[in-house]
Design a protein around this motif. Structure first.
Motif, PDB file in Angstrom:
ATOM      1  N   ASP A 144       0.801  -1.221   0.000  1.00  0.00           N
ATOM      2  CA  ASP A 144       0.000   0.000   0.000  1.00  0.00           C
ATOM      3  C   ASP A 144       0.837   1.276   0.000  1.00  0.00           C
ATOM      4  OD1 ASP A 144       0.288   0.776   3.178  1.00  0.00           O
ATOM      5  OD2 ASP A 144       0.161  -1.387   2.849  1.00  0.00           O
ATOM      6  N   VAL A 145       2.148   1.153   0.199  1.00  0.00           N
ATOM      7  CA  VAL A 145       2.985   2.325   0.455  1.00  0.00           C
ATOM      8  C   VAL A 145       3.126   3.236  -0.759  1.00  0.00           C
ATOM      9  CG1 VAL A 145       5.353   3.054   0.971  1.00  0.00           C
ATOM     10  CG2 VAL A 145       4.238   1.335   2.390  1.00  0.00           C
ATOM     11  N   VAL A 146       3.422   2.681  -1.918  1.00  0.00           N
ATOM     12  CA  VAL A 146       3.658   3.513  -3.097  1.00  0.00           C
ATOM     13  C   VAL A 146       2.407   4.326  -3.446  1.00  0.00           C
ATOM     14  CG1 VAL A 146       4.096   3.463  -5.580  1.00  0.00           C
ATOM     15  CG2 VAL A 146       5.501   2.091  -4.041  1.00  0.00           C
ATOM     16  N   GLN A 147       1.260   3.689  -3.447  1.00  0.00           N
ATOM     17  CA  GLN A 147       0.019   4.418  -3.742  1.00  0.00           C
ATOM     18  C   GLN A 147      -0.218   5.506  -2.707  1.00  0.00           C
ATOM     19  OE1 GLN A 147      -3.563   2.037  -4.228  1.00  0.00           O
ATOM     20  NE2 GLN A 147      -4.890   3.824  -3.929  1.00  0.00           N
ATOM     21  N   GLY A 148      -0.037   5.169  -1.435  1.00  0.00           N
ATOM     22  CA  GLY A 148      -0.268   6.142  -0.378  1.00  0.00           C
ATOM     23  C   GLY A 148       0.662   7.331  -0.471  1.00  0.00           C
ATOM     24  N   LEU A 149       1.950   7.075  -0.683  1.00  0.00           N
ATOM     25  CA  LEU A 149       2.914   8.174  -0.784  1.00  0.00           C
ATOM     26  C   LEU A 149       2.632   9.051  -2.011  1.00  0.00           C
ATOM     27  CD1 LEU A 149       6.273   6.419   0.191  1.00  0.00           C
ATOM     28  CD2 LEU A 149       4.914   7.988   1.584  1.00  0.00           C
ATOM     29  N   THR A 150       2.220   8.415  -3.103  1.00  0.00           N
ATOM     30  CA  THR A 150       1.880   9.169  -4.310  1.00  0.00           C
ATOM     31  C   THR A 150       0.728  10.120  -4.035  1.00  0.00           C
ATOM     32  OG1 THR A 150       2.616   7.347  -5.736  1.00  0.00           O
ATOM     33  CG2 THR A 150       1.137   8.981  -6.712  1.00  0.00           C
ATOM     34  N   GLU A 151      -0.293   9.637  -3.339  1.00  0.00           N
ATOM     35  CA  GLU A 151      -1.453  10.471  -3.043  1.00  0.00           C
ATOM     36  C   GLU A 151      -1.103  11.578  -2.050  1.00  0.00           C
ATOM     37  OE1 GLU A 151      -4.696   7.989  -1.888  1.00  0.00           O
ATOM     38  OE2 GLU A 151      -4.692   6.863  -3.782  1.00  0.00           O
ATOM     39  N   LEU A 152      -0.284  11.267  -1.062  1.00  0.00           N
ATOM     40  CA  LEU A 152       0.115  12.272  -0.073  1.00  0.00           C
ATOM     41  C   LEU A 152       0.942  13.378  -0.720  1.00  0.00           C
ATOM     42  CD1 LEU A 152       1.007   9.835   2.826  1.00  0.00           C
ATOM     43  CD2 LEU A 152      -0.830  11.542   2.872  1.00  0.00           C
ATOM     44  N   LYS A 153       1.816  12.981  -1.621  1.00  0.00           N
ATOM     45  CA  LYS A 153       2.616  13.976  -2.339  1.00  0.00           C
ATOM     46  C   LYS A 153       1.703  14.847  -3.197  1.00  0.00           C
ATOM     47  CE  LYS A 153       7.226  14.093  -4.412  1.00  0.00           C
ATOM     48  NZ  LYS A 153       7.908  14.461  -3.153  1.00  0.00           N
ATOM     49  N   GLY A 154       0.690  14.237  -3.791  1.00  0.00           N
ATOM     50  CA  GLY A 154      -0.269  14.983  -4.585  1.00  0.00           C
ATOM     51  C   GLY A 154      -1.095  15.959  -3.764  1.00  0.00           C
ATOM     52  N   GLN A 155      -1.252  15.693  -2.472  1.00  0.00           N
ATOM     53  CA  GLN A 155      -1.972  16.596  -1.579  1.00  0.00           C
ATOM     54  C   GLN A 155      -1.120  17.798  -1.172  1.00  0.00           C
ATOM     55  OE1 GLN A 155      -3.534  14.405   1.791  1.00  0.00           O
ATOM     56  NE2 GLN A 155      -4.567  12.912   0.479  1.00  0.00           N
ATOM     57  N   GLY A 156       0.159  17.787  -1.555  1.00  0.00           N
ATOM     58  CA  GLY A 156       1.021  18.922  -1.273  1.00  0.00           C
ATOM     59  C   GLY A 156       1.890  18.805  -0.047  1.00  0.00           C
ATOM     60  N   PHE A 157       1.881  17.657   0.622  1.00  0.00           N
ATOM     61  CA  PHE A 157       2.738  17.464   1.786  1.00  0.00           C
ATOM     62  C   PHE A 157       4.201  17.322   1.366  1.00  0.00           C
ATOM     63  CE2 PHE A 157      -1.269  15.757   3.604  1.00  0.00           C
ATOM     64  CZ  PHE A 157      -1.298  16.470   4.798  1.00  0.00           C
ATOM     65  N   ARG A 158       5.105  17.847   2.165  1.00  0.00           N
ATOM     66  CA  ARG A 158       6.521  17.516   2.042  1.00  0.00           C
ATOM     67  C   ARG A 158       6.734  16.197   2.777  1.00  0.00           C
ATOM     68  NH1 ARG A 158       9.885  22.576   4.187  1.00  0.00           N
ATOM     69  NH2 ARG A 158      11.624  21.237   3.540  1.00  0.00           N
ATOM     70  N   LEU A 159       7.402  15.242   2.156  1.00  0.00           N
ATOM     71  CA  LEU A 159       7.580  13.911   2.728  1.00  0.00           C
ATOM     72  C   LEU A 159       9.039  13.701   3.099  1.00  0.00           C
ATOM     73  CD1 LEU A 159       5.391  11.839   0.218  1.00  0.00           C
ATOM     74  CD2 LEU A 159       4.660  13.201   2.200  1.00  0.00           C
ATOM     75  N   ILE A 160       9.261  13.282   4.353  1.00  0.00           N
ATOM     76  CA  ILE A 160      10.599  13.094   4.900  1.00  0.00           C
ATOM     77  C   ILE A 160      10.713  11.693   5.501  1.00  0.00           C
ATOM     78  CG2 ILE A 160      12.294  13.951   6.562  1.00  0.00           C
ATOM     79  CD1 ILE A 160      11.606  15.986   4.389  1.00  0.00           C
ATOM     80  N   ALA A 161      11.805  11.016   5.250  1.00  0.00           N
ATOM     81  CA  ALA A 161      12.068   9.706   5.856  1.00  0.00           C
ATOM     82  C   ALA A 161      12.936   9.902   7.096  1.00  0.00           C
ATOM     83  CB  ALA A 161      12.775   8.791   4.862  1.00  0.00           C
ATOM     84  N   PHE A 162      12.633   9.139   8.150  1.00  0.00           N
ATOM     85  CA  PHE A 162      13.373   9.279   9.408  1.00  0.00           C
ATOM     86  C   PHE A 162      13.480   7.909  10.060  1.00  0.00           C
ATOM     87  CE2 PHE A 162      13.387  11.200  13.917  1.00  0.00           C
ATOM     88  CZ  PHE A 162      14.767  11.184  13.955  1.00  0.00           C
TER      89      PHE A 162
END
Length: 275
Positions: A144-162
């Motif tokens: 589910d991760v790739v789809q979720g991250l794609t949608e979150l990025k499309g919502q305008g969030f900055r995405l950071i790995a930690f």
């Protein structure tokens, strides 16, 4: 690592967060308004500020640690020992953070594997350790991760790995093909303290040059969302994956979003943090 090894911005922030504490002490800074933050009611966020930056835990949250199960099946005769190993790994990462010394997550992982071999009275070969290390480095993302991250990025969030893992190149997230989604990846190795120590989350905000309240933590572990919110992140999202749940205790920061996977996460962030 000493002060001169850090960039100026990170160095100043870390000095401020560490204060005059003696080496080995764990600093926990709780913002009362964050600590008391309630959960979502009927899809409506009850909070003063929603995060614009989502900070993602990596191991188990985005990557499937069951990829390491064959090692535990072969060595211990029971793949369920994987969960015992991972729980002990988290326990001892927190223990050394409280006590003061430091070893990397990978070094601890090998040590815990040897400890469990002694407890279960099984033999452990160097090839077993090598296989565990290789499998941990090459864990695939949950479906589910790739789809979720794609949608979150499309919502305008900055995405950071930690991650708690050391910054060995290529990192597990990089091997999993997730780097295209993340603006940056941070490791706790920089502060030599494991999550949920407050210094870890402060380091991320300081390196990004943003306020703590600009950030929200996404993790499959309550201790991670709890630590981030207690340190000052404005939001927390818990990914349950069918095996986790919030820690419903008074005065403990609660995640505003509790969902089973990343697809559901993207649906909820659109309602809770993007309205």
């Amino acid at each position: 690592m000493n002060e001169k090894d850090l960039p100026v911005m990170g160095r100043r922030g870390l000095i401020a967060s560490l204060g005059t504490a003696a080496a080995g002490e764990l600093i926990v800074s709780v913002t009362p308004s964050v600590a008391a933050a309630p959960t979502v009611t009927e899809g409506k966020p009850i909070q003063e500020r929603a995060p614009s930056i989502l900070v993602f835990d990596i191991n188990e949250t985005t990557l499937d640690i069951d990829h390491t199960a064959p090692v535990f099946q072969r060595v211990f005769g029971d793949k369920a020992v994987l969960r015992e190993w991972f729980a002990q790994l988290v326990l001892y990462s927190n223990a050394i953070t409280l006590a003061g010394p430091y070893a990397t997550f990978f070094e601890l992982g090998v040590g815990v594997l040897k400890m469990l071999a002694d407890i279960h009275r099984v033999s452990l070969k160097p090839s077993d350790i090598d296989e565990l290390r290789n499998r941990f480095q090459t864990m695939p993302p949950h479906p589910d991760v790739v789809q979720g991250l794609t949608e979150l990025k499309g919502q305008g969030f900055r995405l950071i790995a930690f991650t708690n893992s050391p910054p060995v190149k290529p990192t597990p997230a990089e091997n999993a093909g997730l780097y295209k989604f993340f603006e940056r990846e941070f490791s706790i190795d920089r502060v030599r303290r494991f999550k949920p120590a407050a210094q870890c989350y402060h380091m991320v905000a300081e390196e990004l040059g943003v306020e703590m309240a600009d950030c929200g933590m996404v993790a499959a572990h309550v201790w991670d969302t709890l630590g981030a919110q207690a340190a000052g992140f404005s939001g927390g999202a818990l990914i349950t994956r069918g095996v986790n749940a919030p820690l419903r205790v008074a005065n403990i920061p609660q995640p505003q979003i509790v969902v089973p996977d990343f697809v559901a996460l993207a649906a909820e962030t659109a309602k809770v943090w993007r309205q």
